[in-house]
Design a protein around this motif. Sequence first.
Motif, mmCIF file in Angstrom:
data_model
loop_
_atom_site.group_PDB
_atom_site.id
_atom_site.type_symbol
_atom_site.label_atom_id
_atom_site.label_comp_id
_atom_site.label_asym_id
_atom_site.label_seq_id
_atom_site.Cartn_x
_atom_site.Cartn_y
_atom_site.Cartn_z
ATOM 1 N N LEU A 247 0.874 -1.175 0.000
ATOM 2 C CA LEU A 247 0.000 0.000 0.000
ATOM 3 C C LEU A 247 0.911 1.226 0.000
ATOM 4 O O LEU A 247 1.690 1.417 0.938
ATOM 5 N N ASN A 248 0.796 2.038 -1.037
ATOM 6 C CA ASN A 248 1.739 3.145 -1.225
ATOM 7 C C ASN A 248 1.067 4.506 -1.066
ATOM 8 O O ASN A 248 -0.150 4.645 -1.214
ATOM 9 N N ASN A 249 1.896 5.498 -0.745
ATOM 10 C CA ASN A 249 1.446 6.887 -0.603
ATOM 11 C C ASN A 249 0.312 7.032 0.402
ATOM 12 O O ASN A 249 -0.699 7.683 0.149
ATOM 13 N N ILE A 250 0.498 6.407 1.557
ATOM 14 C CA ILE A 250 -0.510 6.489 2.604
ATOM 15 C C ILE A 250 -0.288 7.748 3.439
ATOM 16 O O ILE A 250 0.759 8.389 3.353
ATOM 17 N N ASN A 251 -1.295 8.070 4.253
ATOM 18 C CA ASN A 251 -1.190 9.208 5.164
ATOM 19 C C ASN A 251 -1.502 8.729 6.573
ATOM 20 O O ASN A 251 -2.617 8.269 6.841
ATOM 21 N N ASP A 293 6.477 -0.850 7.944
ATOM 22 C CA ASP A 293 6.915 0.307 7.157
ATOM 23 C C ASP A 293 7.781 -0.239 6.018
ATOM 24 O O ASP A 293 8.896 -0.721 6.232
ATOM 25 N N ALA A 294 7.260 -0.189 4.794
ATOM 26 C CA ALA A 294 7.932 -0.827 3.655
ATOM 27 C C ALA A 294 9.315 -0.241 3.387
ATOM 28 O O ALA A 294 10.215 -0.933 2.892
ATOM 29 N N ASP A 295 9.489 1.032 3.728
ATOM 30 C CA ASP A 295 10.779 1.672 3.461
ATOM 31 C C ASP A 295 11.853 1.245 4.452
ATOM 32 O O ASP A 295 13.028 1.595 4.273
ATOM 33 N N LYS A 296 11.481 0.513 5.482
ATOM 34 C CA LYS A 296 12.454 0.019 6.450
ATOM 35 C C LYS A 296 12.854 -1.435 6.174
ATOM 36 O O LYS A 296 13.592 -2.043 6.942
ATOM 37 N N THR A 353 5.689 7.409 8.094
ATOM 38 C CA THR A 353 5.525 6.279 7.169
ATOM 39 C C THR A 353 4.727 6.703 5.937
ATOM 40 O O THR A 353 3.667 7.336 6.053
ATOM 41 N N LYS A 354 5.210 6.329 4.767
ATOM 42 C CA LYS A 354 4.542 6.658 3.513
ATOM 43 C C LYS A 354 4.106 5.421 2.740
ATOM 44 O O LYS A 354 3.187 5.474 1.928
ATOM 45 N N ASN A 355 4.808 4.304 2.966
ATOM 46 C CA ASN A 355 4.500 3.068 2.243
ATOM 47 C C ASN A 355 4.417 1.908 3.239
ATOM 48 O O ASN A 355 5.246 1.796 4.142
ATOM 49 N N GLU A 416 -2.558 4.017 -2.552
ATOM 50 C CA GLU A 416 -2.495 3.265 -3.806
ATOM 51 C C GLU A 416 -2.174 1.811 -3.491
ATOM 52 O O GLU A 416 -1.269 1.524 -2.702
ATOM 53 N N ILE A 417 -2.924 0.900 -4.112
ATOM 54 C CA ILE A 417 -2.652 -0.527 -3.929
ATOM 55 C C ILE A 417 -1.565 -0.932 -4.922
ATOM 56 O O ILE A 417 -1.706 -0.738 -6.131
#
Length: 823
Positions: A247-251, A293-296, A353-355, A416-417
Amino acid sequence: MLYSGDILKRLINIDDNVENIQKELTLKSCEVEDFTIRQIPKDIVIGKANKVEKHPDADKLVVCQVDCGDKGQYQIITGGENMVGNRYIAVALPGSYLPEIDLKISDRTMRGLQSSGMICSKGELGIKLDLDKHDIWLLDQDFDEYLSDDDLGKSLTDKFAFLDNLVIDVDNKNLTNRADMTGHFGLSIDLFGIYSDTGKIKYNTISQILKNWKNTNIFDVLGMSNKSKIRINSQSQNLRSYIALELNNINVAETDFLLGMYLSDLGQGLVNNWVDFSNYFMNYSGNPVHFFDADKIYGEIIVRQAKEGEKFIDLFENEHILKNTDLVIADDEKILALAGIIGSINSGITKKTKNILVEIANFDPVCVRKTGTRLGLRTDAELRFEKNINPLFTLYTLLLFLDELKYFQKSLGNYEIGGIDFYFNEEYKFLYNKFVQIDFDKIQYFLFGEEKEGFTQNAKNILKNIGFEIYEDKVKVPLRRSPRDINIKEDLYEEVARIYSYENIEEKKLYWNIQDNSLIKEIDLQRKIEDSLINMNFVNVETYPWLDEGILKLMDVDFKKLVQMKNPLISDSSYLRDNLIYSMLGVVQKNFRVYDQIKIFDIGDVWNLGDGIRPNEISKLNFLYYTKNKESWKDDAFLYIKGVFHNLIKDLNLKGKLEFKLADNKISHPKKQAKILLNGNDIAYIASIHPIYFDYFKFPENCEISYVEMNLDTVLNIINNQKSNFGGVDYLSVNDNIFKKDLCFLLDIQESFLGIKNAILNTKGVIDIEIFDIYKGENIPENKKSISITLTIDARDLNSEQVNKVLRKAIENAEKFGAELRK
């Protein structure tokens, strides 16, 4: 395990009262321990504070001019620090009652100014959000797009019906083999099965969801999806299935009102919108999910066994030393989570966290439980995984997850999925088409012992309604059921029986040739006790030998006198019982909402330390009577249980002198407790539970609970001595043709009964008198007392007319001394 009525209504809506739903679930599905209802009064209306000014004589108060539409204009003074003008608010009109804070609203003067009504906070209405703030509830903060001035004066719950709610509390022990029932999804399917033929289902979405699942091959869906950049690398047989969804560009933000209310009703704290959504979905589906957190994450998602001595720091910054039997989720550099239990501080969701990488996974239940127990990490996820969730159900959970993402989009914001990667252990693919052979015509014989017209089709409908697929001679097991749950035809019989209700299955006598074999003395005594109490409509229960420490602390039990287990099954229940009453109260607590009267007994061992070193083990009997309403002395539970004790003594053929000596046990009513001695031997204790403990168990205020706890070791010694020492000469048996009669006399309150007793004993044929009750009070003249006795007549050589003559003579002799027979 808690279930919210608001969440259940998204799946199924039932037109039935709460008590009936509780009873149906307890009898047919799972044991409901308790339920709570939030019902906001109808006279809580939507208002608008058009003008807000400081109170001229109080710094912390403000004066509000409130418009309540057709209900009128009100001046209300409040101390809410966040109160500002031109905002929509919840108003309790004068005369309304707030049950949550036990307050009736009336006009009053506050520092010289008139105030009519009250502006409410969430907590004052029973909504467990923002309880630490004590702020006024500004409705437009939560419902801005749904409110307008046209709503002024409307009842708050007419506008927002979901604010009223029912929360059902189910005993977790009932769900040991029902992993599917740890979520609202599974419970709603059982509710559909229970109510499907009653006409009380308003609507349900369960049927359509299950139909869609039946027509969907999840492997095709996963196989055709875009591939995730982060791939799954399984290195352990303890991984059964795994979905990684991007799941991308989350808030990351605060949780909105609806999701927050759902979780607070389930006893969950709030963190942020995405973490809270993961907790909600676990409660909704029964399958835990975890967000990284996908970026980690660096490299792959690796599911492997931990290295011996490897360190892991959880979300709460606690460090754990792992063993090679522990299962971990890792990337190329570090551990991301302890599989099925808790995430790492290195991979958690933060405000930055964004992704997100969503984990929808399934792990070996034994592996998860052993790790969680060893490390003391009994998380909500661990409690579900240990119940053996079907790994195929976990895959299908993705469909539910995607639907719930859409439903809560307002709380979650834009996202975004991305891609998906998945893993499935082929060892469990057989569960996709798991069948159990069955002969439907034999179900009726198994359940009823005879043919029951039309029941074959009824049985098929029951199974179909709870998700089973029916074929001619076999049944397909639903994907939501645990792999070890449904395996043989008898499992299916049980499913039919519980939904049909065991109460609707008549008891049948069993016939077989019985050879008379003598029982050992302990078993013989137990059988006689069971026969006696069952004949008096008592139900035999079996309770656990360990005790909850909360109850022990409540009743101020001395822990030093209790025996403590070194390896308890439950961490806060490590002490063995020293009597049965605590466990018996637990049984009453689970059943009093269904039954107005409860008669139960249990025979079991208790332990105490004795000399402080070696534990003593004692066999005891406890029989208990609960009555919901004690309206008069005739309903006195203490007198009733005392009568049961006398009948039991007679049935056991125990003879001799009975004495009741006042006792002093703080858990019992001070005027209703006594030690019971037989021929000087302390055999039992009789008491009523002190009403101060009713609130803890949530018992009704006007109820009464009385019980007898008997030492069976002492009773057995008396029986042995009675037979060997007296040879039946001084102790009368049934074969001696003894006639007993209960009589009740009135006499002056100051008069001694001794003279009357001697007069009766001097009557030819009377051989014994036993006093079993002395009473003064309601229905007894002020200057009188009532004495009840059991009269024993030796009738070996007498006919019925002669026995009656002895009885009349005994009464005449009593009346000569001023006694009056009560009729």
